[in-house]
Design a protein around this motif. Structure first.
Motif, mmCIF file in Angstrom:
data_model
loop_
_atom_site.group_PDB
_atom_site.id
_atom_site.type_symbol
_atom_site.label_atom_id
_atom_site.label_comp_id
_atom_site.label_asym_id
_atom_site.label_seq_id
_atom_site.Cartn_x
_atom_site.Cartn_y
_atom_site.Cartn_z
ATOM 1 N N LYS A 68 -40.429 -45.974 11.007
ATOM 2 C CA LYS A 68 -40.605 -47.355 11.475
ATOM 3 C C LYS A 68 -39.787 -47.663 12.728
ATOM 4 N N VAL A 69 -39.426 -46.624 13.449
ATOM 5 C CA VAL A 69 -38.692 -46.775 14.701
ATOM 6 C C VAL A 69 -39.413 -45.934 15.746
ATOM 7 N N PHE A 70 -39.666 -46.533 16.910
ATOM 8 C CA PHE A 70 -40.324 -45.809 17.988
ATOM 9 C C PHE A 70 -39.288 -44.979 18.731
ATOM 10 N N THR A 71 -39.371 -43.669 18.585
ATOM 11 C CA THR A 71 -38.472 -42.769 19.306
ATOM 12 C C THR A 71 -39.298 -41.678 19.980
ATOM 13 N N SER A 72 -38.671 -40.963 20.862
ATOM 14 C CA SER A 72 -39.370 -39.875 21.546
ATOM 15 C C SER A 72 -39.420 -38.605 20.699
ATOM 16 N N THR A 73 -38.888 -38.648 19.489
ATOM 17 C CA THR A 73 -38.868 -37.458 18.632
ATOM 18 C C THR A 73 -39.890 -37.526 17.503
ATOM 19 N N LEU A 74 -40.823 -38.448 17.570
ATOM 20 C CA LEU A 74 -41.809 -38.565 16.495
ATOM 21 C C LEU A 74 -42.654 -37.299 16.353
ATOM 22 N N MET A 75 -43.077 -36.717 17.460
ATOM 23 C CA MET A 75 -43.870 -35.478 17.382
ATOM 24 C C MET A 75 -43.039 -34.327 16.814
ATOM 25 N N TYR A 76 -41.770 -34.307 17.114
ATOM 26 C CA TYR A 76 -40.893 -33.292 16.535
ATOM 27 C C TYR A 76 -40.916 -33.387 15.013
ATOM 28 N N HIS A 77 -40.827 -34.601 14.495
ATOM 29 C CA HIS A 77 -40.839 -34.794 13.048
ATOM 30 C C HIS A 77 -42.188 -34.398 12.440
ATOM 31 N N VAL A 78 -43.268 -34.646 13.157
ATOM 32 C CA VAL A 78 -44.592 -34.223 12.682
ATOM 33 C C VAL A 78 -44.630 -32.715 12.523
ATOM 34 N N VAL A 90 -44.396 -23.866 18.754
ATOM 35 C CA VAL A 90 -45.464 -24.464 19.557
ATOM 36 C C VAL A 90 -44.928 -25.672 20.307
ATOM 37 N N LEU A 91 -44.158 -26.503 19.617
ATOM 38 C CA LEU A 91 -43.595 -27.692 20.242
ATOM 39 C C LEU A 91 -42.594 -27.336 21.336
ATOM 40 N N ILE A 92 -41.729 -26.375 21.082
ATOM 41 C CA ILE A 92 -40.748 -25.960 22.088
ATOM 42 C C ILE A 92 -41.453 -25.381 23.316
ATOM 43 N N LEU A 93 -42.470 -24.551 23.103
ATOM 44 C CA LEU A 93 -43.226 -23.990 24.224
ATOM 45 C C LEU A 93 -43.938 -25.096 24.997
ATOM 46 N N SER A 94 -44.528 -26.051 24.283
ATOM 47 C CA SER A 94 -45.221 -27.166 24.939
ATOM 48 C C SER A 94 -44.258 -27.999 25.776
ATOM 49 N N ILE A 95 -43.111 -28.303 25.232
ATOM 50 C CA ILE A 95 -42.125 -29.099 25.969
ATOM 51 C C ILE A 95 -41.600 -28.330 27.173
ATOM 52 N N ALA A 96 -41.341 -27.036 26.994
ATOM 53 C CA ALA A 96 -40.856 -26.226 28.114
ATOM 54 C C ALA A 96 -41.885 -26.188 29.244
ATOM 55 N N LEU A 97 -43.149 -26.012 28.897
ATOM 56 C CA LEU A 97 -44.199 -26.013 29.920
ATOM 57 C C LEU A 97 -44.338 -27.378 30.581
ATOM 58 N N LEU A 98 -44.236 -28.440 29.780
ATOM 59 C CA LEU A 98 -44.310 -29.792 30.328
ATOM 60 C C LEU A 98 -43.178 -30.032 31.321
ATOM 61 N N VAL A 99 -41.967 -29.670 30.940
ATOM 62 C CA VAL A 99 -40.811 -29.885 31.819
ATOM 63 C C VAL A 99 -40.951 -29.050 33.094
ATOM 64 N N PHE A 100 -41.319 -27.787 32.941
ATOM 65 C CA PHE A 100 -41.444 -26.898 34.096
ATOM 66 C C PHE A 100 -42.519 -27.394 35.060
ATOM 67 N N THR A 101 -43.689 -27.730 34.534
ATOM 68 C CA THR A 101 -44.772 -28.173 35.418
ATOM 69 C C THR A 101 -44.483 -29.542 36.026
ATOM 70 N N THR A 102 -43.767 -30.399 35.290
ATOM 71 C CA THR A 102 -43.397 -31.700 35.841
ATOM 72 C C THR A 102 -42.425 -31.527 37.006
ATOM 73 N N ILE A 103 -41.423 -30.693 36.821
ATOM 74 C CA ILE A 103 -40.466 -30.433 37.905
ATOM 75 C C ILE A 103 -41.175 -29.783 39.088
ATOM 76 N N LEU A 104 -42.055 -28.830 38.806
ATOM 77 C CA LEU A 104 -42.777 -28.142 39.876
ATOM 78 C C LEU A 104 -43.681 -29.108 40.639
ATOM 79 N N GLY A 105 -44.468 -29.908 39.919
ATOM 80 C CA GLY A 105 -45.381 -30.847 40.571
ATOM 81 C C GLY A 105 -44.661 -31.926 41.350
ATOM 82 N N ASN A 106 -43.637 -32.524 40.743
ATOM 83 C CA ASN A 106 -42.894 -33.568 41.446
ATOM 84 C C ASN A 106 -42.100 -33.012 42.617
ATOM 85 N N SER A 107 -41.622 -31.783 42.499
ATOM 86 C CA SER A 107 -40.928 -31.146 43.619
ATOM 87 C C SER A 107 -41.884 -30.905 44.779
ATOM 88 N N PHE A 108 -43.099 -30.470 44.443
ATOM 89 C CA PHE A 108 -44.115 -30.270 45.488
ATOM 90 C C PHE A 108 -44.420 -31.580 46.191
#
Length: 177
Positions: A68-78, A90-108
């Motif tokens: 009953k609390v909105f946090t950024s860790t809800l998917m982790y708990h799922v 799967v979650l760790i790989l997804s987050i790592a790819l998200l972070v890497f591609t976000t840094i890469l895209g925003n850096s570009f």
């Protein structure tokens, strides 16, 4: 508060209205510019579908009703409760790819803007600043970063939306093709 948070996170995910996705699309070599527009719209739709699936997983698995609390860790708990062995990887790989591609895209995008403003001078300075910002962002308090990004989001979105309105009046015929 929930509506504000949802709208802001939706904009972060899809980049709709911010104009950052237009930078790499503008550099694409295509016969018709509208093809890149369709591709950009598809990426927003794909991000929206993934966000909806994530939200539905939180609701269907009952995690929302337990916390009953909105946090950024809800998917982790799922993943932790309903797929304890493979899910965390799967979650760790997804987050790592998200972070890497976000840094890469925003850096570009940043290097394109920096190069335009400074006429391709001092590029190494940008790389140093980028490294410092990424490091500080990694160690900063998450709540503070969301607050800073909310302000930056408005400062980026407002001029972009004004520019879109102006361009739609000047080049509206192109949209009808």
């Amino acid at each position: 508060m929930a509506l504000r948070s949802g709208v802001y996170r939706g904009i972060y995910i899809t980049e709709a209205g911010i104009g950052t996705s237009s930078i790499p699309h503008a550099l694409a070599d295509v016969k018709r510019a509208t093809d890149q527009g369709v591709l950009a719209m598809f990426s927003v739709a794909a991000d929206t579908v993934l966000s909806i699936v994530s939200g539905l997983l939180v609701l269907i698995t009952g995690i929302w009703f337990k916390t009953k609390v909105f946090t950024s860790t809800l998917m982790y708990h799922v993943f932790k409760l309903h797929s304890p062995y493979l899910g965390k990887y799967v979650l760790i790989l997804s987050i790592a790819l998200l972070v890497f591609t976000t840094i890469l895209g925003n850096s570009f995008n940043g290097i394109q803007n920096f190069s335009t403003f400074f006429r391709y001078r001092c590029i190494k300075l940008y790389y140093v600043l980028l490294g410092v910002v990424v490091f500080l962002g990694a160690i900063a308090h998450v709540g503070m970063m969301w607050d800073i990004m909310d302000i930056i989001l408005a400062l980026v979105a407002i001029p972009n939306l004004i520019g879109i309105i102006i361009l739609s009046y000047r080049h509206g015929k192109m949209l009808k093709e």
